[in-house]
Design an enzyme around this catalytic site. Structure first.
Site, PDB file in Angstrom:
ATOM      1  N   GLY A  49      12.866  64.749  55.007  1.00 18.92           N
ATOM      2  CA  GLY A  49      11.564  64.086  55.016  1.00 18.92           C
ATOM      3  C   GLY A  49      10.524  64.684  54.101  1.00 18.92           C
ATOM      4  N   SER A  50      10.941  65.335  53.011  1.00 11.76           N
ATOM      5  CA  SER A  50       9.949  65.926  52.115  1.00 11.76           C
ATOM      6  C   SER A  50       9.095  64.862  51.447  1.00 11.76           C
ATOM      7  CB  SER A  50      10.629  66.807  51.058  1.00 11.76           C
ATOM      8  OG  SER A  50      11.434  66.025  50.202  1.00 11.76           O
ATOM      9  N   ASN A  51       9.702  63.749  51.057  1.00 16.74           N
ATOM     10  CA  ASN A  51       8.915  62.665  50.458  1.00 16.74           C
ATOM     11  C   ASN A  51       7.980  62.031  51.476  1.00 16.74           C
ATOM     12  OD1 ASN A  51       9.446  62.263  47.606  1.00 16.74           O
ATOM     13  ND2 ASN A  51      11.563  61.852  48.188  1.00 16.74           N
TER      14      ASN A  51
ATOM     15  N   ARG B 102      25.176  46.399  60.679  1.00 18.95           N
ATOM     16  CA  ARG B 102      23.939  46.761  59.972  1.00 18.95           C
ATOM     17  C   ARG B 102      22.811  45.801  60.336  1.00 18.95           C
ATOM     18  NH1 ARG B 102      27.492  47.629  55.191  1.00 18.95           N
ATOM     19  NH2 ARG B 102      27.663  49.884  54.857  1.00 18.95           N
TER      20      ARG B 102
ATOM     21  N   MET C 296      19.331  56.626  54.252  1.00 13.87           N
ATOM     22  CA  MET C 296      20.715  56.590  53.774  1.00 13.87           C
ATOM     23  C   MET C 296      21.529  55.496  54.450  1.00 13.87           C
ATOM     24  SD  MET C 296      20.339  58.846  51.562  1.00 13.87           S
ATOM     25  CE  MET C 296      22.023  58.995  50.950  1.00 13.87           C
ATOM     26  N   ARG C 297      20.942  54.319  54.554  1.00 12.75           N
ATOM     27  CA  ARG C 297      21.642  53.164  55.107  1.00 12.75           C
ATOM     28  C   ARG C 297      21.445  51.974  54.182  1.00 12.75           C
ATOM     29  NH1 ARG C 297      25.262  54.875  57.784  1.00 12.75           N
ATOM     30  NH2 ARG C 297      25.602  52.777  58.599  1.00 12.75           N
TER      31      ARG C 297
ATOM     32  N   ILE D 297      20.577  48.311  53.481  1.00 14.17           N
ATOM     33  CA  ILE D 297      19.746  47.354  54.214  1.00 14.17           C
ATOM     34  C   ILE D 297      20.299  45.940  54.046  1.00 14.17           C
ATOM     35  CG2 ILE D 297      17.685  48.785  54.079  1.00 14.17           C
ATOM     36  CD1 ILE D 297      16.704  47.004  51.810  1.00 14.17           C
TER      37      ILE D 297
ATOM     38  N   ASN E 111      11.714  51.736  47.790  1.00 13.36           N
ATOM     39  CA  ASN E 111      12.732  52.786  47.845  1.00 13.36           C
ATOM     40  C   ASN E 111      12.529  53.769  46.700  1.00 13.36           C
ATOM     41  OD1 ASN E 111      15.205  54.017  48.804  1.00 13.36           O
ATOM     42  ND2 ASN E 111      16.218  53.159  47.013  1.00 13.36           N
TER      43      ASN E 111
ATOM     44  N   HIS F 153      14.765  56.727  44.343  1.00 11.45           N
ATOM     45  CA  HIS F 153      16.135  57.109  44.003  1.00 11.45           C
ATOM     46  C   HIS F 153      16.109  58.186  42.918  1.00 11.45           C
ATOM     47  CE1 HIS F 153      20.454  56.598  43.663  1.00 11.45           C
ATOM     48  NE2 HIS F 153      20.330  56.534  42.344  1.00 11.45           N
TER      49      HIS F 153
END
Length: 222
Positions: free
Chosen positions: A37-39, A90, A115-116, A118, A132, A134
């Site tokens: 969770g750094s971002n 999902r 990390m899923r 969508i 998102n 990346h």
């Protein structure tokens, strides 16, 4: 030209002044995270510093052992665990995510290390409002292990990208990118650390930019 660790140029595009990213009304952000969770914390700090006019009513994490939970508790952000292993499909997970976010009146969905994969369920509930980040210069090196992919390919520059999410993994309209040169002695760990520095710079800015773009689009239509 040879770069040292102490002097590595980084390039962000587009480069926008804080004034151009200023939002009149606060955004309600729902955050999705799977890891440390750094971002996520960077976004919280940007809000606290009034660099991003927003609030985070809820954070959803899918990994019971994710360190983001502890980070959120320290930052006093409410959390809920939606363990993906407890959902058959999902689509079922995304239905629950939408339900939780709607209960908290979320306007924008922020994937901060989610990390899923969508589904249309999430994208249709928040059209053009799922963001998102990346660790590559998309469209290069999509998917997992993007840093390792860049090193294996032998490219000399990589970086990070913030974009609007789409059904195709790591695709969708690009909002902002930062380039990071690769050093001769880079390892996945050292390169990822430098990329992450740039992620922390552009993520809050890109969220504001997305909101400004959406606002301007509405005004053009009206």
């Amino acid at each position: 030209m040879v770069f040292s660790d102490n002097c590595i140029p980084n390039f962000i595009s587009p480069q926008l002044s804080p004034e151009k990213l200023k939002l009149e009304n606060p955004l309600k952000l729902g955050v999705l995270a799977s890891g440390s969770g750094s971002n996520f914390e960077v976004i919280v700090k940007a809000i606290e510093k009034e660099e991003l006019n927003a609030e985070i009513p809820i954070l959803i994490y899918n990994n019971p052992k994710a360190k983001v939970k502890e980070r959120a508790q320290r930052l006093k952000i409410p959390t809920i665990l939606l363990n993906h292993r407890e959902f058959k499909q999902r689509e079922d997970l995304d239905k629950k995510i939408v339900e939780v976010f709607q209960e908290h009146q979320v306007e924008w969905v922020i994937m901060a290390g989610w990390m899923r994969v969508i589904t249309p369920i999430l994208l249709e509930a928040f059209p053009n409002r799922v963001i998102n980040i990346h660790p590559s210069l998309l469209p290069s090196f999509k998917g997992i292990n993007a840093v390792e992919q860049a090193l294996k390919a032998g490219v000399k520059i990589t970086g990070c990208t913030v974009h609007l999410a789409s059904l195709e993994v790591d695709s969708g309209p690009i909002l902002m990118q930062a380039a990071v040169p690769i050093l001769a002695d880079d390892t996945p760990e050292t390169l990822h650390a430098r990329i992450q520095v740039q992620e922390h710079k552009i993520f809050p800015q890109a969220i504001a930019l997305a909101a400004k773009n959406a606002f301007n689009s509405i005004n053009l239509v009206n």
